[in-house]
Enzyme design. Sequence first.
Site, PDB file in Angstrom:
ATOM      1  N   CYS A  10       0.766  -1.295  -0.154  1.00 62.66           N
ATOM      2  CA  CYS A  10      -0.110  -0.355  -0.080  1.00 62.66           C
ATOM      3  C   CYS A  10       0.631   1.155  -0.142  1.00 62.66           C
ATOM      4  CB  CYS A  10      -0.655   0.065   1.112  1.00 62.66           C
ATOM      5  SG  CYS A  10      -2.203  -1.530   1.081  1.00 62.66           S
TER       6      CYS A  10
HETATM    7  N1  SAJ Z   1       6.392   1.682   8.957  1.00 63.23           N
HETATM    8  C1  SAJ Z   1       7.144   2.828   9.413  1.00 63.23           C
HETATM    9  N2  SAJ Z   1       6.869   4.050   9.859  1.00 63.23           N
HETATM   10  C2  SAJ Z   1       6.330   4.476  11.042  1.00 63.23           C
HETATM   11  C3  SAJ Z   1       4.666   3.569  10.296  1.00 63.23           C
HETATM   12  C4  SAJ Z   1       5.044   1.834   9.333  1.00 63.23           C
HETATM   13  O1  SAJ Z   1       8.830   2.485   8.878  1.00 63.23           O
HETATM   14  O2  SAJ Z   1       5.843   5.156  11.645  1.00 63.23           O
HETATM   15  C5  SAJ Z   1       6.962   1.686   7.628  1.00 63.23           C
HETATM   16  C6  SAJ Z   1       6.894  -0.258   8.032  1.00 63.23           C
HETATM   17  O3  SAJ Z   1       7.603  -0.691   8.489  1.00 63.23           O
HETATM   18  C7  SAJ Z   1       6.604  -0.726   6.904  1.00 63.23           C
HETATM   19  C8  SAJ Z   1       5.565   0.658   5.608  1.00 63.23           C
HETATM   20  O4  SAJ Z   1       5.721   1.496   6.533  1.00 63.23           O
HETATM   21  O5  SAJ Z   1       7.063  -0.870   6.205  1.00 63.23           O
HETATM   22  C9  SAJ Z   1       3.993   0.711   5.330  1.00 63.23           C
HETATM   23  O6  SAJ Z   1       3.436   0.742   6.982  1.00 63.23           O
HETATM   24  P1  SAJ Z   1       2.115   0.908   7.944  1.00 63.23           P
HETATM   25  O7  SAJ Z   1       2.111   0.287   8.839  1.00 63.23           O
HETATM   26  O8  SAJ Z   1       1.275   2.136   6.575  1.00 63.23           O
HETATM   27  O9  SAJ Z   1       1.473  -0.603   7.180  1.00 63.23           O
HETATM   28  P2  SAJ Z   1       0.579  -0.604   5.765  1.00 63.23           P
HETATM   29  O10 SAJ Z   1       1.009  -0.973   4.894  1.00 63.23           O
HETATM   30  O11 SAJ Z   1       0.197  -2.258   6.024  1.00 63.23           O
HETATM   31  O12 SAJ Z   1      -0.950   0.118   5.831  1.00 63.23           O
HETATM   32  C10 SAJ Z   1      -1.706  -0.032   5.935  1.00 63.23           C
HETATM   33  C11 SAJ Z   1      -3.029   0.923   5.327  1.00 63.23           C
HETATM   34  N3  SAJ Z   1      -4.001   0.520   4.695  1.00 63.23           N
HETATM   35  C12 SAJ Z   1      -4.029   0.472   4.124  1.00 63.23           C
HETATM   36  O13 SAJ Z   1      -4.113   0.954   3.073  1.00 63.23           O
HETATM   37  C13 SAJ Z   1      -5.388   0.086   3.609  1.00 63.23           C
HETATM   38  C14 SAJ Z   1      -2.430   2.078   6.237  1.00 63.23           C
HETATM   39  O14 SAJ Z   1      -3.629   2.818   4.766  1.00 63.23           O
HETATM   40  C15 SAJ Z   1      -3.431   1.988   7.362  1.00 63.23           C
HETATM   41  O15 SAJ Z   1      -2.978   2.821   7.617  1.00 63.23           O
HETATM   42  C16 SAJ Z   1      -2.270   1.313   8.066  1.00 63.23           C
HETATM   43  O16 SAJ Z   1      -1.967   0.062   7.490  1.00 63.23           O
HETATM   44  C17 SAJ Z   1      -2.028   1.324   9.324  1.00 63.23           C
HETATM   45  O17 SAJ Z   1      -2.798   2.706  10.046  1.00 63.23           O
HETATM   46  O18 SAJ Z   1      -1.254   0.497   9.886  1.00 63.23           O
END
Ligand code: SAJ
Length: 468
Positions: free
Chosen positions: A307
């Site tokens: 995403c």
């Molecule tokens: N990450 C960081 N630092 C952070 C947060 C995330 O490095 O502070 C990294 C994570 O390790 C990962 C990537 O970014 O590699 C994405 O992380 P994410 O927490 O955004 O997780 P996702 O990709 O599963 O995002 C989902 C998304 N859901 C949808 O797209 C429907 C996102 O919209 C959500 O907001 C997110 O989960 C969430 O809130 O956890």
Amino acid sequence: MSVELDNVWRTHLVRATCETEAFPSNYGAGERLQEKILQKTAKIGIIGQGYVGLPLAIVFNRFDFSVLGFEKNVEKIKLLNEGVSYIQDVPSRDVEKYRKLGKFEATSDFPRLKDCDVVIICVPTPLAKTQDPDMSFILSAVESIARNFREGQLVILESTTYPGTTREVVLPILEAAQKQTNKQKLRVGRDFFLAFSPERVDPGNKKYSVFNTPKVVGGVTSICADLACLFYAQALKQVVRVSSPETAEMVKLLENTFRAVNIGLVNEVAVMCEKLGIDCWEVIEAAASKPFGYMPFYPGPGLGGHCIPIDPSYLSWKLRGLNYTARFIELAREVNASMPQFCIRKVISALNMDSTAVNGSRVLVLGVSYKKDIDDVRESPAIDVIHELEAMGAKVDYYDPFVAKLNYEGIQKASKNWSDGLGSDYECVVIITDHTEVDYEAILKSAKRIVDTRNALKKFKHEKIVKL
Ligand code: SAJ
């Protein structure tokens, strides 16, 4: 399981709208679909039974709807029809229960789409090698629908995509479907209905599920929106209606661009703090004490998942076509993409403390999924880190309790088994994914050097720890 929407709202919603939009000739199509939705006899077809489509199918099963899960992957179809789930957030017992009740079936027989009253598209929207949107999955799904199209169907696109896709790509294909008897051209809002509603699944999230995550809906016409809102209201806790599919498409891209840009910001803060000799984790922790106007994000080895690294590129691609550069998106992508290299530099400096070259060193990567407590490795920064370390001559193993085998982007490895002395056989351990269940104290005891890219060892102080 209570839902917030008032039953009266559901019952009269579409009827009132139909009268105001005065379709005397085909007023029935929307009315008939409304009745089927309210009576729960509307047959649902969901194209794509992945981390979005399967949870959506089960939540509608839970509210007594029958669902056909359309899949091209025969292995997935076999598993689902045997009552086995391959999606972490969907227990197999749910699939088995609704299979036995005859409420859920997986199939690759796409002509059965004509039996469905509501068809939802939940297919991947990756980037092509050119970094442009790869629309092939959406096009394939829409063409399957068009080949089996009939009057009265409600089609909803859930796959994340650029603003305009629903109206400019999906609608013309459906309008051109010539399966109808006495119609020159199908008309949206009269003969069929079309909407966009972004998926908001957060894999591994124990608090927010499909049921209790508000559902944004934008219809191509007012009746389309009425019917799509009415449909989701039958099984989901809250529906958020917006004025158009473009708005709904943009809502999702704002959500994920917000994350990508803020993660890029905090990754740059980590690089700046290194140059300033300041602990970025302490800075971020203290900033998070601000009760308003701030939201903590954390630096890491890079941006993984299907995403966050991908969705903003759909927006910047669309804007490039309008001669506009989405600068924040491009800059965030550049900073986030530089983080694996930043971590490699940390490994080099950790080995340097022992006058050890990377070449010939044994390195253990701890965690390879793209974020903690899930098994998905797509776009995981661990892949870049492993590739780069091996290119420099290191012998790299990994341990990940969620990923037994890593067979992705040219890497074929099996996870090491856990033992308390696991880290002792390596010159350096690199924590890439901070899974909750790992015993980090044991790793601290056994490892010679640890590069901690996730602050997993925040409870410990030791000179062998090199933090991001
Ligand atoms: N990450 C960081 N630092 C952070 C947060 C995330 O490095 O502070 C990294 C994570 O390790 C990962 C990537 O970014 O590699 C994405 O992380 P994410 O927490 O955004 O997780 P996702 O990709 O599963 O995002 C989902 C998304 N859901 C949808 O797209 C429907 C996102 O919209 C959500 O907001 C997110 O989960 C969430 O809130 O956890």
